[in-house]
Write a protein that holds these residues in place. Structure first.
Motif, PDB file in Angstrom:
ATOM      1  N   CYS A  64      16.457  -1.226  20.918  1.00 57.28           N
ATOM      2  CA  CYS A  64      15.332  -1.358  21.849  1.00 57.28           C
ATOM      3  C   CYS A  64      14.804  -0.004  22.274  1.00 57.28           C
ATOM      4  CB  CYS A  64      15.783  -2.082  23.119  1.00 57.28           C
ATOM      5  SG  CYS A  64      16.831  -3.502  22.869  1.00 57.28           S
ATOM      6  N   GLN A  65      13.505   0.028  22.535  1.00 56.80           N
ATOM      7  CA  GLN A  65      12.916   1.235  23.099  1.00 56.80           C
ATOM      8  C   GLN A  65      13.212   1.261  24.589  1.00 56.80           C
ATOM      9  OE1 GLN A  65       8.785   1.824  22.221  1.00 56.80           O
ATOM     10  NE2 GLN A  65       8.679   3.731  23.371  1.00 56.80           N
ATOM     11  N   VAL A  66      13.642   2.415  25.074  1.00 65.71           N
ATOM     12  CA  VAL A  66      13.905   2.589  26.496  1.00 65.71           C
ATOM     13  C   VAL A  66      12.552   2.697  27.199  1.00 65.71           C
ATOM     14  CG1 VAL A  66      14.983   4.053  28.245  1.00 65.71           C
ATOM     15  CG2 VAL A  66      16.074   3.775  26.017  1.00 65.71           C
ATOM     16  N   PRO A  67      12.292   1.845  28.179  1.00 64.92           N
ATOM     17  CA  PRO A  67      10.988   1.877  28.849  1.00 64.92           C
ATOM     18  C   PRO A  67      10.770   3.169  29.648  1.00 64.92           C
ATOM     19  CG  PRO A  67      12.426   0.223  29.857  1.00 64.92           C
ATOM     20  CD  PRO A  67      13.162   0.817  28.695  1.00 64.92           C
ATOM     21  N   ASN A  68       9.523   3.530  29.768  1.00 70.49           N
ATOM     22  CA  ASN A  68       9.087   4.668  30.588  1.00 70.49           C
ATOM     23  C   ASN A  68       9.705   5.994  30.155  1.00 70.49           C
ATOM     24  OD1 ASN A  68       7.642   2.798  32.195  1.00 70.49           O
ATOM     25  ND2 ASN A  68       9.496   2.381  33.360  1.00 70.49           N
ATOM     26  N   ASN A  69       9.850   6.192  28.872  1.00 68.48           N
ATOM     27  CA  ASN A  69      10.375   7.459  28.360  1.00 68.48           C
ATOM     28  C   ASN A  69       9.319   8.144  27.508  1.00 68.48           C
ATOM     29  OD1 ASN A  69      12.938   7.776  29.389  1.00 68.48           O
ATOM     30  ND2 ASN A  69      13.873   7.977  27.395  1.00 68.48           N
ATOM     31  N   SER A  70       9.156   9.420  27.738  1.00 70.98           N
ATOM     32  CA  SER A  70       8.246  10.196  26.919  1.00 70.98           C
ATOM     33  C   SER A  70       8.954  11.471  26.519  1.00 70.98           C
ATOM     34  CB  SER A  70       6.970  10.524  27.702  1.00 70.98           C
ATOM     35  OG  SER A  70       6.073  11.207  26.883  1.00 70.98           O
ATOM     36  N   PRO A  71       9.180  11.739  25.274  1.00 72.87           N
ATOM     37  CA  PRO A  71       8.827  10.924  24.113  1.00 72.87           C
ATOM     38  C   PRO A  71       9.677   9.659  24.043  1.00 72.87           C
ATOM     39  CG  PRO A  71      10.202  12.758  23.423  1.00 72.87           C
ATOM     40  CD  PRO A  71       9.928  12.937  24.902  1.00 72.87           C
ATOM     41  N   PRO A  72       9.235   8.697  23.211  1.00 68.69           N
ATOM     42  CA  PRO A  72       9.983   7.437  23.100  1.00 68.69           C
ATOM     43  C   PRO A  72      11.441   7.661  22.717  1.00 68.69           C
ATOM     44  CG  PRO A  72       7.894   7.291  21.943  1.00 68.69           C
ATOM     45  CD  PRO A  72       8.063   8.721  22.359  1.00 68.69           C
ATOM     46  N   CYS A  73      12.310   6.885  23.341  1.00 66.69           N
ATOM     47  CA  CYS A  73      13.747   6.963  23.113  1.00 66.69           C
ATOM     48  C   CYS A  73      14.247   5.540  22.846  1.00 66.69           C
ATOM     49  CB  CYS A  73      14.417   7.538  24.367  1.00 66.69           C
ATOM     50  SG  CYS A  73      16.202   7.608  24.302  1.00 66.69           S
TER      51      CYS A  73
END
Length: 110
Positions: A64-73
């Motif tokens: 799953c993509q971790v929400p609210n992360n930049s860059p995507p994690c």
């Protein structure tokens, strides 16, 4: 069998990291075993594909993509099939045995 061994290692990382592990944390452990993304292995093929596609498709892992992360994690969690087929206590006992100790040595997980 090699695929199962790799899965057990990943499940152990997820469990020891508090039931979720970032993609980076998983690859750090795999690097210690000389397993790298993008490299093809005779026994199980390309590990990134095996882990993020095959094991996810078979419901052993969630990716799953971790929400609210930049860059995507991205992170891994146990999938529904793992929850149905595996015991966290048995995994902890196995990991403790590898480390030459007992499961009570890991109080957070115990």
């Amino acid at each position: 069998m090699p695929k199962t061994g790799l899965l057990i290692i990943i499940l152990g990382v997820i469990f020891m990291k508090g039931n979720r592990a970032t993609e980076e944390e998983v690859w750090e452990v795999l690097k210690m075993m000389d397993i790298y993304s993008g490299r093809k292995y005779f026994i199980f093929g390309e590990p990134w594909r095996l882990i993020t596609r095959d094991l996810v498709k078979e419901n052993y892992l969630e990716y799953c993509q971790v929400p609210n992360n930049s860059p995507p994690c991205y992170e891994f969690l146990w999938g529904p099939r793992t929850h149905a087929e595996a015991s966290k206590m048995k995994l902890l006992e196995f990991l403790a045995k590898i480390h030459g100790t007992n499961s009570r040595s890991f109080p957070f997980q115990y």
